[in-house]
Design a protein around this motif. Structure first.
Motif, PDB file in Angstrom:
ATOM      1  N   SER A   1      10.110 -12.984 -13.994  1.00  0.00           N
ATOM      2  CA  SER A   1      10.219 -11.881 -15.137  1.00  0.00           C
ATOM      3  C   SER A   1      10.326 -10.822 -15.267  1.00  0.00           C
ATOM      4  CB  SER A   1       9.309 -12.358 -16.375  1.00  0.00           C
ATOM      5  OG  SER A   1       7.696 -12.285 -15.894  1.00  0.00           O
ATOM      6  N   LEU A   2      10.742  -9.690 -16.178  1.00  0.00           N
ATOM      7  CA  LEU A   2      10.681  -8.136 -15.894  1.00  0.00           C
ATOM      8  C   LEU A   2      10.023  -8.062 -16.369  1.00  0.00           C
ATOM      9  CD1 LEU A   2      14.658  -7.801 -15.740  1.00  0.00           C
ATOM     10  CD2 LEU A   2      12.816  -8.355 -13.795  1.00  0.00           C
ATOM     11  N   VAL A   3       9.293  -6.723 -15.886  1.00  0.00           N
ATOM     12  CA  VAL A   3       8.376  -5.713 -16.588  1.00  0.00           C
ATOM     13  C   VAL A   3       8.865  -4.200 -16.562  1.00  0.00           C
ATOM     14  CG1 VAL A   3       5.801  -5.193 -17.570  1.00  0.00           C
ATOM     15  CG2 VAL A   3       6.730  -7.418 -17.053  1.00  0.00           C
ATOM     16  N   ARG A   4       9.243  -3.207 -17.998  1.00  0.00           N
ATOM     17  CA  ARG A   4       9.981  -2.597 -17.584  1.00  0.00           C
ATOM     18  C   ARG A   4       8.536  -1.591 -17.708  1.00  0.00           C
ATOM     19  NH1 ARG A   4      11.321   1.147 -22.277  1.00  0.00           N
ATOM     20  NH2 ARG A   4      11.935  -0.991 -22.836  1.00  0.00           N
ATOM     21  N   VAL A   5       7.768  -0.214 -16.886  1.00  0.00           N
ATOM     22  CA  VAL A   5       7.333   0.055 -17.242  1.00  0.00           C
ATOM     23  C   VAL A   5       6.779   1.666 -18.088  1.00  0.00           C
ATOM     24  CG1 VAL A   5       5.539   1.462 -15.693  1.00  0.00           C
ATOM     25  CG2 VAL A   5       5.792  -0.003 -14.296  1.00  0.00           C
ATOM     26  N   ILE A   6       6.342   2.095 -18.836  1.00  0.00           N
ATOM     27  CA  ILE A   6       6.136   3.386 -19.766  1.00  0.00           C
ATOM     28  C   ILE A   6       5.261   4.095 -19.120  1.00  0.00           C
ATOM     29  CG2 ILE A   6       5.894   3.997 -21.472  1.00  0.00           C
ATOM     30  CD1 ILE A   6       7.029   1.180 -22.643  1.00  0.00           C
ATOM     31  N   ALA A   7       5.547   5.027 -18.754  1.00  0.00           N
ATOM     32  CA  ALA A   7       4.569   5.615 -18.534  1.00  0.00           C
ATOM     33  C   ALA A   7       4.003   6.654 -19.703  1.00  0.00           C
ATOM     34  CB  ALA A   7       5.274   7.762 -18.306  1.00  0.00           C
ATOM     35  N   ALA A   8       2.449   6.205 -19.768  1.00  0.00           N
ATOM     36  CA  ALA A   8       1.808   6.410 -21.272  1.00  0.00           C
ATOM     37  C   ALA A   8       1.130   7.540 -21.259  1.00  0.00           C
ATOM     38  CB  ALA A   8       0.420   5.948 -20.428  1.00  0.00           C
ATOM     39  N   PRO A   9       1.068   8.333 -22.176  1.00  0.00           N
ATOM     40  CA  PRO A   9       0.549   9.349 -23.033  1.00  0.00           C
ATOM     41  C   PRO A   9      -0.476   9.627 -22.778  1.00  0.00           C
ATOM     42  CG  PRO A   9       2.267   8.379 -24.666  1.00  0.00           C
ATOM     43  CD  PRO A   9       1.989   7.690 -23.358  1.00  0.00           C
ATOM     44  N   GLN A  10      -0.816  10.578 -22.149  1.00  0.00           N
ATOM     45  CA  GLN A  10      -2.367  11.170 -21.573  1.00  0.00           C
ATOM     46  C   GLN A  10      -2.806  12.959 -21.673  1.00  0.00           C
ATOM     47  OE1 GLN A  10      -1.418   9.613 -17.169  1.00  0.00           O
ATOM     48  NE2 GLN A  10      -2.335  11.384 -16.583  1.00  0.00           N
ATOM     49  N   PRO A  11      -3.350  13.199 -21.647  1.00  0.00           N
ATOM     50  CA  PRO A  11      -4.444  14.472 -21.591  1.00  0.00           C
ATOM     51  C   PRO A  11      -3.495  15.165 -20.110  1.00  0.00           C
ATOM     52  CG  PRO A  11      -6.254  12.853 -22.270  1.00  0.00           C
ATOM     53  CD  PRO A  11      -4.742  12.300 -21.431  1.00  0.00           C
TER      54      PRO A  11
ATOM     55  N   ARG B   1       0.932  -0.871   0.029  1.00  0.00           N
ATOM     56  CA  ARG B   1       0.173   0.612   0.191  1.00  0.00           C
ATOM     57  C   ARG B   1       0.860   1.307   0.244  1.00  0.00           C
ATOM     58  NH1 ARG B   1      -4.724  -1.464  -0.985  1.00  0.00           N
ATOM     59  NH2 ARG B   1      -5.570  -3.191   0.510  1.00  0.00           N
ATOM     60  N   GLY B   2       0.465   1.878  -0.746  1.00  0.00           N
ATOM     61  CA  GLY B   2       1.150   3.320  -0.942  1.00  0.00           C
ATOM     62  C   GLY B   2       2.295   3.478  -2.047  1.00  0.00           C
ATOM     63  N   THR B   3       2.898   2.795  -2.253  1.00  0.00           N
ATOM     64  CA  THR B   3       3.621   2.525  -3.538  1.00  0.00           C
ATOM     65  C   THR B   3       3.233   3.373  -5.268  1.00  0.00           C
ATOM     66  OG1 THR B   3       4.326   0.562  -2.981  1.00  0.00           O
ATOM     67  CG2 THR B   3       4.449   0.795  -5.459  1.00  0.00           C
ATOM     68  N   VAL B   4       4.065   4.388  -5.457  1.00  0.00           N
ATOM     69  CA  VAL B   4       3.583   4.460  -6.849  1.00  0.00           C
ATOM     70  C   VAL B   4       4.433   3.879  -7.385  1.00  0.00           C
ATOM     71  CG1 VAL B   4       3.839   6.950  -7.917  1.00  0.00           C
ATOM     72  CG2 VAL B   4       2.870   6.598  -5.638  1.00  0.00           C
ATOM     73  N   VAL B   5       4.473   3.415  -8.795  1.00  0.00           N
ATOM     74  CA  VAL B   5       4.936   3.254  -9.721  1.00  0.00           C
ATOM     75  C   VAL B   5       5.574   4.501 -10.555  1.00  0.00           C
ATOM     76  CG1 VAL B   5       5.704   1.983 -12.284  1.00  0.00           C
ATOM     77  CG2 VAL B   5       3.970   0.790  -9.488  1.00  0.00           C
ATOM     78  N   ARG B   6       6.241   4.762 -10.994  1.00  0.00           N
ATOM     79  CA  ARG B   6       7.085   5.773 -12.232  1.00  0.00           C
ATOM     80  C   ARG B   6       8.134   4.952 -13.296  1.00  0.00           C
ATOM     81  NH1 ARG B   6       5.534  10.994 -10.519  1.00  0.00           N
ATOM     82  NH2 ARG B   6       5.926  11.044  -8.074  1.00  0.00           N
ATOM     83  N   GLY B   7       7.717   6.068 -14.646  1.00  0.00           N
ATOM     84  CA  GLY B   7       8.217   5.671 -15.611  1.00  0.00           C
ATOM     85  C   GLY B   7       9.617   5.108 -15.928  1.00  0.00           C
ATOM     86  N   GLY B   8       9.962   4.110 -15.745  1.00  0.00           N
ATOM     87  CA  GLY B   8      11.053   3.653 -15.871  1.00  0.00           C
ATOM     88  C   GLY B   8      11.247   2.327 -14.748  1.00  0.00           C
ATOM     89  N   ASP B   9      10.579   2.903 -14.178  1.00  0.00           N
ATOM     90  CA  ASP B   9      10.531   1.215 -13.106  1.00  0.00           C
ATOM     91  C   ASP B   9      10.179   0.142 -13.385  1.00  0.00           C
ATOM     92  OD1 ASP B   9      10.850   3.158 -10.931  1.00  0.00           O
ATOM     93  OD2 ASP B   9       8.981   3.168 -10.377  1.00  0.00           O
ATOM     94  N   VAL B  10      10.856  -1.121 -12.790  1.00  0.00           N
ATOM     95  CA  VAL B  10      10.466  -2.375 -13.717  1.00  0.00           C
ATOM     96  C   VAL B  10       9.939  -3.243 -12.397  1.00  0.00           C
ATOM     97  CG1 VAL B  10      12.261  -4.793 -13.824  1.00  0.00           C
ATOM     98  CG2 VAL B  10      12.801  -2.245 -14.351  1.00  0.00           C
ATOM     99  N   LEU B  11       8.937  -4.219 -12.929  1.00  0.00           N
ATOM    100  CA  LEU B  11       7.769  -4.490 -11.784  1.00  0.00           C
ATOM    101  C   LEU B  11       8.485  -6.113 -11.850  1.00  0.00           C
ATOM    102  CD1 LEU B  11       4.005  -3.880 -13.189  1.00  0.00           C
ATOM    103  CD2 LEU B  11       5.817  -2.921 -11.300  1.00  0.00           C
ATOM    104  N   VAL B  12       8.828  -6.937 -10.992  1.00  0.00           N
ATOM    105  CA  VAL B  12       9.164  -8.379 -11.094  1.00  0.00           C
ATOM    106  C   VAL B  12       8.145  -8.834 -10.916  1.00  0.00           C
ATOM    107  CG1 VAL B  12      10.760  -9.249 -10.065  1.00  0.00           C
ATOM    108  CG2 VAL B  12      11.521  -7.254  -9.833  1.00  0.00           C
TER     109      VAL B  12
END
Length: 162
Positions: free
Chosen positions: A69-79, A53-64
Motif C-alpha cells: 500500500s501507498l501513503v502520500r506524505v503531506i508536510a504538516a503546518p507548523q510554527p 539512516r539519513g533519509t529525509v522525507v519531504r512533502g509529496g513523497d510516497v511511503l511504500v
C-alpha cells in the motif's frame, strides 16, 4: 502495525490515479527528518516507518508499506518564522545576507524568491530584525533546504553535465 521501509521521492514512477487513491499522512519537519518513527495514516492505520539512516522525507513523497500500500506524505503546518525584506528601506538582497548568516549558524532554512522560513527562535528573530528584516510568526508547512551534500534519495537531473 504496518511496516514501511521504502520512500519514493515525490511518488516518482507512480501513475496519477494511484497517487490520488493513496492514503495520506501529515508529518511536521521534526518527524520527517527522522528515519524511524510511528505515525497514523488517513485510513487510521498505524505505521511503523523504518527507512535507511539519513533519509529525509519531504512533502509529496510516497511511503511504500510492506503490504504494497501507498501513503502520500503531506508536510504538516507548523510554527515558523517568515522573514521578508523591508520594502521601505531594504532590498531583496537583504534576504541573501540573512541566509548567509543563518547558514553560518547551521540553521535549517526554507528558501523562497521573496522570503525565508525558519523554525521559531527568538534570538534569531532579534538578529534578523536587527538586520532591518521583517519577521512574522506563521503556521505553515516547512521544507528546508537539504544542503549541497545531502543525499536524500531525491535525484535532480536537468540533462546537463557538471
Amino acid at each position: 502495525m504496518i511496516q514501511v521501509g521504502k520512500v519514493l521521492a515525490q511518488g516518482h514512477g507512480l501513475a496519477a490515479p494511484l497517487l490520488k487513491r493513496a492514503a495520506t499522512v501529515e508529518l511536521d519537519w521534526d518527524v520527517r527528518q527522522k528515519s524511524r518513527f510511528d505515525a497514523t495514516d488517513s485510513q487510521g492505520r498505524a505505521l511503523g516507518v523504518f527507512l535507511p539512516r539519513g533519509t529525509v522525507v519531504r512533502g509529496g513523497d510516497v511511503l511504500v508499506a510492506e503490504d504494497g500500500s501507498l501513503v502520500r506524505v503531506i508536510a504538516a503546518p507548523q510554527p515558523v518564522l517568515v522573514v521578508t525584506h523591508c520594502p521601505g528601506h531594504g532590498t531583496p538582497f537583504d534576504l541573501m545576507r540573512a541566509a548567509y548568516h543563518l547558514g553560518n549558524r547551521h540553521v535549517a532554512i526554507e528558501l523562497k524568491p521573496d522570503h525565508l522560513k525558519i523554525e521559531p527562535d527568538h534570538v534569531l528573530a532579534d538578529m534578523l530584525r536587527g538586520m532591518h528584516l521583517l519577521v512574522r510568526e506563521a503556521v505553515e508547512a516547512f521544507e528546508p533546504e537539504g544542503g549541497a551534500y545531502a543525499s536524500q534519495g531525491h535525484e535532480h537531473h536537468h540533462g546537463h553535465d557538471h
